[in-house]
Design a protein around this motif. Structure first.
Motif, mmCIF file in Angstrom:
data_model
loop_
_atom_site.group_PDB
_atom_site.id
_atom_site.type_symbol
_atom_site.label_atom_id
_atom_site.label_comp_id
_atom_site.label_asym_id
_atom_site.label_seq_id
_atom_site.Cartn_x
_atom_site.Cartn_y
_atom_site.Cartn_z
ATOM 1 N N ARG A 76 -3.588 -11.216 0.349
ATOM 2 C CA ARG A 76 -2.729 -10.126 0.415
ATOM 3 C C ARG A 76 -3.396 -9.223 2.016
ATOM 4 O O ARG A 76 -4.699 -9.146 2.456
ATOM 5 N N TRP A 77 -1.995 -8.867 2.701
ATOM 6 C CA TRP A 77 -2.183 -7.943 3.563
ATOM 7 C C TRP A 77 -2.221 -6.726 3.322
ATOM 8 O O TRP A 77 -0.972 -6.774 2.207
ATOM 9 N N ILE A 78 -3.241 -6.056 3.487
ATOM 10 C CA ILE A 78 -2.486 -4.182 3.158
ATOM 11 C C ILE A 78 -2.547 -3.682 4.076
ATOM 12 O O ILE A 78 -3.408 -3.385 4.581
ATOM 13 N N SER A 79 -1.120 -3.322 3.831
ATOM 14 C CA SER A 79 -0.975 -1.952 5.162
ATOM 15 C C SER A 79 -0.975 -0.286 4.859
ATOM 16 O O SER A 79 -1.820 -0.273 3.381
ATOM 17 N N ARG A 80 -1.292 0.290 5.980
ATOM 18 C CA ARG A 80 -1.519 1.611 5.200
ATOM 19 C C ARG A 80 -1.107 2.154 3.931
ATOM 20 O O ARG A 80 -1.655 3.038 3.422
ATOM 21 N N GLU A 81 0.462 2.253 3.969
ATOM 22 C CA GLU A 81 1.365 2.480 2.536
ATOM 23 C C GLU A 81 0.845 1.583 1.747
ATOM 24 O O GLU A 81 0.665 2.645 0.872
ATOM 25 N N SER A 84 -2.130 3.538 0.371
ATOM 26 C CA SER A 84 -1.320 5.040 -0.757
ATOM 27 C C SER A 84 -1.434 4.598 -1.409
ATOM 28 O O SER A 84 -1.924 5.433 -2.641
ATOM 29 N N ARG A 85 -0.309 3.684 -1.429
ATOM 30 C CA ARG A 85 0.015 3.874 -3.775
ATOM 31 C C ARG A 85 -0.945 2.461 -3.904
ATOM 32 O O ARG A 85 -0.649 3.591 -5.736
ATOM 33 N N LEU A 86 -1.624 2.051 -3.205
ATOM 34 C CA LEU A 86 -3.009 1.369 -4.686
ATOM 35 C C LEU A 86 -3.708 1.681 -5.425
ATOM 36 O O LEU A 86 -4.822 0.638 -5.291
ATOM 37 N N LYS A 87 -4.517 2.026 -3.620
ATOM 38 C CA LYS A 87 -6.487 2.387 -3.958
ATOM 39 C C LYS A 87 -6.826 2.959 -5.123
ATOM 40 O O LYS A 87 -7.680 2.755 -5.727
ATOM 41 N N LYS A 116 -3.781 -6.577 14.106
ATOM 42 C CA LYS A 116 -5.307 -6.902 12.352
ATOM 43 C C LYS A 116 -3.861 -7.014 11.524
ATOM 44 O O LYS A 116 -4.418 -8.175 10.662
ATOM 45 N N LYS A 117 -2.386 -6.751 11.876
ATOM 46 C CA LYS A 117 -1.659 -7.292 10.741
ATOM 47 C C LYS A 117 -1.102 -8.787 11.392
ATOM 48 O O LYS A 117 -1.362 -9.832 10.519
ATOM 49 N N GLN A 270 -10.999 -4.752 17.468
ATOM 50 C CA GLN A 270 -12.843 -5.372 16.934
ATOM 51 C C GLN A 270 -11.868 -7.108 15.795
ATOM 52 O O GLN A 270 -10.697 -7.648 15.811
ATOM 53 N N SER A 271 -12.679 -7.843 15.542
ATOM 54 C CA SER A 271 -12.530 -8.973 14.272
ATOM 55 C C SER A 271 -12.116 -8.356 13.180
ATOM 56 O O SER A 271 -12.088 -7.620 13.045
ATOM 57 N N LEU A 272 -12.171 -8.815 12.559
ATOM 58 C CA LEU A 272 -10.325 -9.293 11.340
ATOM 59 C C LEU A 272 -11.596 -8.265 10.136
ATOM 60 O O LEU A 272 -11.893 -10.293 8.886
ATOM 61 N N GLU A 273 -11.978 -6.884 10.021
ATOM 62 C CA GLU A 273 -12.910 -6.887 8.653
ATOM 63 C C GLU A 273 -11.566 -7.085 7.348
ATOM 64 O O GLU A 273 -13.510 -8.094 6.912
ATOM 65 N N SER A 274 -11.889 -6.914 7.043
ATOM 66 C CA SER A 274 -11.005 -7.386 6.085
ATOM 67 C C SER A 274 -10.847 -8.630 5.296
ATOM 68 O O SER A 274 -11.196 -8.766 4.220
ATOM 69 N N LEU A 275 -11.025 -9.269 7.150
ATOM 70 C CA LEU A 275 -11.339 -10.819 5.916
ATOM 71 C C LEU A 275 -12.657 -11.692 6.018
ATOM 72 O O LEU A 275 -13.069 -12.394 4.748
ATOM 73 N N GLN A 276 -13.244 -10.597 6.113
ATOM 74 C CA GLN A 276 -14.746 -10.695 6.216
ATOM 75 C C GLN A 276 -15.030 -10.278 5.532
ATOM 76 O O GLN A 276 -16.145 -10.758 4.662
ATOM 77 N N ARG A 277 -14.632 -9.319 4.255
ATOM 78 C CA ARG A 277 -15.075 -8.103 3.159
ATOM 79 C C ARG A 277 -14.763 -9.763 2.173
ATOM 80 O O ARG A 277 -15.429 -9.601 1.080
#
Length: 405
Positions: A76-81, A84-87, A116-117, A270-277
């Protein structure tokens, strides 16, 4: 080698150093497991037969979910919205998509998010359409992104200025002497507000009372965390201070200032931190069949310790803001640790010298602030009562002191 979950305060970088001090026992207890980096490392080192993890947060479930392969197909790509909705109900979103893995604020700034998206879509989905909107043609590989970083950065910044900020300011003009321009424009706006305050014969305290706020005037008239009032506040202030310019006219200067700030942040793509995580999370699946693992969630004092065990405690560090749960009773923990019949090793910066022996330490850079040069001496401590009773034997070996960057 990465150990455990991405997590604020993770012992990932020093996990091997910590585990290297553990005596061999049958059972291992990680009573403040957090991201489980130390447990992960200990499992791979095969020092123990069984493993027990405990934490007051949901991290133990998150860790075991990762081991069981729950995130094997996570894309998944997680947007700012979305964040907030899922966290509050999705631990993966809360930790992997939050800044500093703190579970509070979204991972990316609003200036960086579209980039990043597009990068996520290219690398994860093989969809390059968003990159093409920026005028970028790439195969999405790290090699290509790194090789053409300057070109891609400039194209993205031009796109952002035009399509998001909707400013007619030219990239080259904004980029020239960026730091000086930001400082100059903010000073002009601050000076305008200060002049309005002076001519009206008012004080910052009177402004706070007028607005019904506690300290906001400090942001308008001071240099620390300076900001320009919103339209609503500005119009209200015009009835108290000498502010002759209408908001739209003065905001033209503010708009340029904001554009400069945004551009400065964009310069640090920066690099794609979400993918690294995510890759780090998925790598935990290999642990599934390695060892016996039991998890708990709750007070450390409620976990029953078996004979022939090693107890590791990465407690909330005293007198720091590194952990947000708060309310930890250090004195009660000290009493508990001294009463244990199985050896206890504790991670902390400092502990009461009359009660605990520091068996080793490592210099570790603070990760709370980007680019920080602040180092802490992170120590490993054992209760002196355990040394006196022979429960824990301090090794005579001199451990190599490291400066961890």
């Amino acid at each position: 080698m990465n150990y455990g979950l991405p997590y604020m305060g993770s012992k990932n970088k020093i996990a091997e150093w910590v585990v290297g001090h553990f005596p061999e026992k049958k059972h291992f207890y990680d009573l403040f497991a957090g991201g489980c980096a130390v447990t992960h490392c200990a499992m791979l080192k095969s020092k123990f037969k069984t493993f027990t993890i405990n934490d007051i947060s949901k991290m133990t479930e998150f860790f075991t979910d990762a081991i069981s392969g729950k995130y094997a197909d996570e894309r998944r790509w997680i947007s700012r919205e979305d964040f907030s909705r899922l966290k509050d109900n999705d631990e993966y979103v809360r930790i992997c998509w939050s800044f500093g893995n703190k579970g509070e604020n979204y991972l990316y700034s609003k200036e960086i998010e579209p980039w990043k998206k597009a990068l996520h879509h290219a690398c994860v989905y093989g969809d390059f359409s968003l990159m093409e909107e920026f005028g970028i043609r790439t195969d999405g590989t790290k090699i290509d992104i790194k090789k053409n970083a300057a070109e891609y950065k400039e194209k993205y910044i031009r796109w952002y200025l035009k399509n998001v900020l909707k400013t007619s300011a030219e990239y080259e003009r904004l980029r020239s002497n960026l730091e000086a321009k930001i400082k100059d424009n903010s000073e002009k706006l601050r000076a305008y507000l200060l002049e309005g305050l002076r001519k009206a014969g008012k004080t910052a305290a009177e402004v706070n009372r007028f607005l019904g706020t506690n300290g906001m005037a400090g942001h308008y008239f001071g240099r620390s965390q300076w900001e320009f009032p919103t339209r609503e506040v500005y119009i209200k202030l015009q009835s108290l201070l000498y502010l002759p310019e209408n908001y739209d006219e003065i905001y033209g200067l503010q708009s340029l200032y904001e554009s400069l700030q945004s551009l400065q942040r964009l310069e640090r793509l920066q690099s794609l931190e979400s993918l690294q995580r995510l890759e780090r999370l998925q790598s935990l699946q290999s642990l599934e069949s390695l060892q016996s693992l039991q998890k708990f969630r709750g007070d450390y004092r409620n976990v029953k310790i078996q004979p022939d065990s090693l107890i590791y405690c990465d407690i909330p560090y005293k007198n720091t803001a590194e952990y947000s749960d708060g309310g930890f009773d250090h004195e009660s923990f000290y009493d508990w640790a001294e009463k244990q019949r199985e050896p206890v090793i504790i991670s902390e910066y400092a502990m009461p010298e009359e009660r605990f022996e520091r068996i080793d330490f490592i210099k570790k850079r603070s990760l709370l602030f980007s680019g920080s040069n602040l180092f802490h001496e992170e120590g490993l401590f054992v209760p002196k009562t355990q040394i006196e009773k022979g429960i824990f034997t301090v090794k005579k070996k001199e451990w190599k002191q490291l400066e961890l960057l």
